[in-house]
Write a protein that holds these residues in place. Structure first.
Motif, PDB file in Angstrom:
ATOM      1  N   UNK A   1      42.177  42.882  36.151  1.00  0.00           N
ATOM      2  CA  UNK A   1      42.321  41.568  35.520  1.00  0.00           C
ATOM      3  C   UNK A   1      42.760  41.665  34.060  1.00  0.00           C
ATOM      4  N   UNK A   2      42.467  42.809  33.399  1.00  0.00           N
ATOM      5  CA  UNK A   2      42.729  42.931  31.965  1.00  0.00           C
ATOM      6  C   UNK A   2      43.640  44.087  31.590  1.00  0.00           C
ATOM      7  N   UNK A   3      43.749  45.107  32.452  1.00  0.00           N
ATOM      8  CA  UNK A   3      44.524  46.293  32.111  1.00  0.00           C
ATOM      9  C   UNK A   3      43.782  47.259  31.209  1.00  0.00           C
ATOM     10  N   UNK A   4      42.488  47.020  30.995  1.00  0.00           N
ATOM     11  CA  UNK A   4      41.685  47.872  30.118  1.00  0.00           C
ATOM     12  C   UNK A   4      40.940  48.934  30.930  1.00  0.00           C
ATOM     13  N   UNK A   5      40.503  50.000  30.256  1.00  0.00           N
ATOM     14  CA  UNK A   5      39.746  51.069  30.908  1.00  0.00           C
ATOM     15  C   UNK A   5      38.429  50.523  31.459  1.00  0.00           C
TER      16      UNK A   5
END
Length: 488
Positions: free
Chosen positions: A137-141
């Motif tokens: 949903x965010x592209x974050x780790x």
């Protein structure tokens, strides 16, 4: 075992000097797609342009026992790629692999050492979306990912792809070796940005100076890849052996179509892939969005609705006029308006995709495409739904797609048979399904997956209502009749 002496006349063989190749690319994920796509492009360069770029192939999936790598080693690091069309076959033997490693046989340390050889200029990957340990949903780790938790506690013995790449960068920096570029070839929007995010964010948990070094010295070019490559089954291998005149346990089959769009952002050089059919551009995102939403998005729609209806292959779905119309309508009516692509005939692109789906020589299973749905929905459907919600435009088929995914992960098909859910979040999905009643409660439970649907979509009443409406239709009318009603 593959024997070049037994292959049929017309097979393209690696007649270049394989000993002149250097291990300049370390690739993670020796799956069917890589074997039929990037490796083929690099092989064409070696054969036609005297390129000396070779591969070290690495398999790091803990569940992978290395059978494919072991088979590759037994046949001199050669394998076949057979392009299949209704009109016939074309086979090529790929010879650009110089070394092949797997974690259970060779160990992670040897893989990291391979990445720290002076000639290595590119580290590439086709490990599917879940291999990046990120929040779709965010592209974050995803710091809660078990492999990332392991790597934070054991940075010198990493388990994840980001952790292994980070360990190699750290070691190369200490050795005074030049940086390499990290190139994702997986189906994620801005896959270079996602890869950069997870590597830098993991580095920030360990060493801020290392994170700063990566920002300044390592490049993460984005790519868009396109070729339909069905998973090889025992039946497919048996059929392939009959056509080749010998067995090839590493062989792969694919469609003739090939596309590779690459952001030209390499810190230590690259092969001249543009001389073998690739496109080098300044910005890949418009191409990525076009492919992810029109091709992958329609593929997923056909996969879930097709599987529920009993259609085993995408080409079977194309024999149903309502499914064909639904796929084309999704592409042009609901996905195309969301794109930023310029100077592309999207109607012609949609028609070309339909023609590729109708290739009956390619047995692309709906179940294969339906796997890992939690990793695929955000970029294939949900971003487009957000676009339509912001503008008040129609997203009927996208909502039906989400509902069909929910019906699929319920784990029971329309004939009452169990569906085996292959997804990195399968345990959470099973818990949500088992703890909710069928109907609106099930929809609400699955929408609570914020890692997939974000914080906005679950709270949007129109989105919830549309998905619930089509979910109920799938329950009462079934997939075929629902598609007929929606399209007819």
């Amino acid at each position: 075992m593959l024997s070049v002496d037994l292959l049929p006349e017309g097979t393209v063989l690696p007649k270049y000097d394989r000993s002149a190749l250097h291990k300049r690319i370390v690739h993670f994920g020796f799956g069917a797609f890589h074997r039929s796509h990037q490796a083929v492009c690099t092989d064409i360069l070696a054969a036609e342009q005297h390129s000396d770029w070779g591969y070290c192939e690495c398999e790091i999936n803990p569940a992978n026992t290395g059978e494919l790598i072991k088979a590759l080693r037994q046949q001199d690091l050669l394998y076949s790629v057979t392009e299949k069309a209704d009109s016939g076959l074309k086979t090529r033997v790929v010879g650009v692999i110089k070394e092949a490693l797997y974690r259970h046989g060779d160990g992670i340390e040897k893989i990291i050492d391979a990445m720290c050889q002076p000639d290595v200029a590119i580290v590439s990957a086709t490990v599917t979306e879940k291999g990046y340990c990120y929040q779709p949903a965010t592209g974050e780790l995803n710091l809660d990912n078990p492999a990332i938790k392991h790597d934070l506690a054991n940075p010198e013995q990493p388990d994840s792809l980001p952790g292994i790449i980070l360990a190699a960068i750290k070691r190369r920096r200490a050795l005074g070796l030049p940086p390499f570029s990290v190139m994702s070839c997986d189906n994620m929007p801005e896959n270079g940005r996602v890869t950069r995010n997870v590597v830098i964010q993991l580095a920030e948990q360990q060493d801020q100076a290392l994170a700063d070094y990566i920002r300044s010295h390592i490049t993460f070019p984005s790519t868009m890849v396109d070729r339909i490559v069905p998973a090889m089954t025992p039946e497919a291998f048996e059929e392939l052996s009959g056509k080749l005149g010998c067995s090839d346990p590493v062989g792969v089959e694919c469609e003739p179509f090939f596309q590779w769009v690459i952001e030209d952002n390499f810190v230590s050089g690259r092969p001249a892939w543009e001389k073998a059919g690739a496109e080098l551009v300044a910005d890949v995102l418009p191409f990525e969005e076009m492919k992810l939403r029109m091709l992958n998005g329609s593929h997923s729609l056909l996969a879930y609705l097709g599987y529920l209806a009993g259609y085993e292959h995408i080409s079977d779905c194309m024999d149903d006029p309502y499914y064909l119309k639904a796929a084309r309508s999704l592409m042009l009516d609901e996905q195309a308006p969301t794109l930023s692509t310029k100077n592309v005939d999207l109607v012609a692109y949609a028609d070309s995709l339909i023609a590729r789906y109708q290739n009956r020589a390619i047995k692309h299973r709906t179940y294969q495409i339906a796997t890992d749905g939690t990793q695929k929905l955000p970029q294939r459907w949900l971003d487009s739904i957000r676009w339509h919600l912001a503008r008040g435009s129609d997203f009927t088929l996208l909502a039906l797609g989400v509902a069909s995914w929910m019906r699929f992960v319920g784990g029971v098909d329309e004939q009452g048979k169990t569906i085996v859910i292959n997804d990195p979040l399968h345990e959470q999905l099973a818990q949500l399904v088992n703890s909710s009643a069928e109907g609106d409660e099930r929809v609400a439970a699955l929408l609570s997956l914020r890692a997939v649907f974000g914080d906005d979509l679950p709270d949007n009443s129109l989105f919830r209502e549309r998905v619930s409406h089509y979910y109920q239709k799938l329950l009462t009318a079934g997939a075929k009749e629902t598609v007929r009603q929606v399209i007819g």
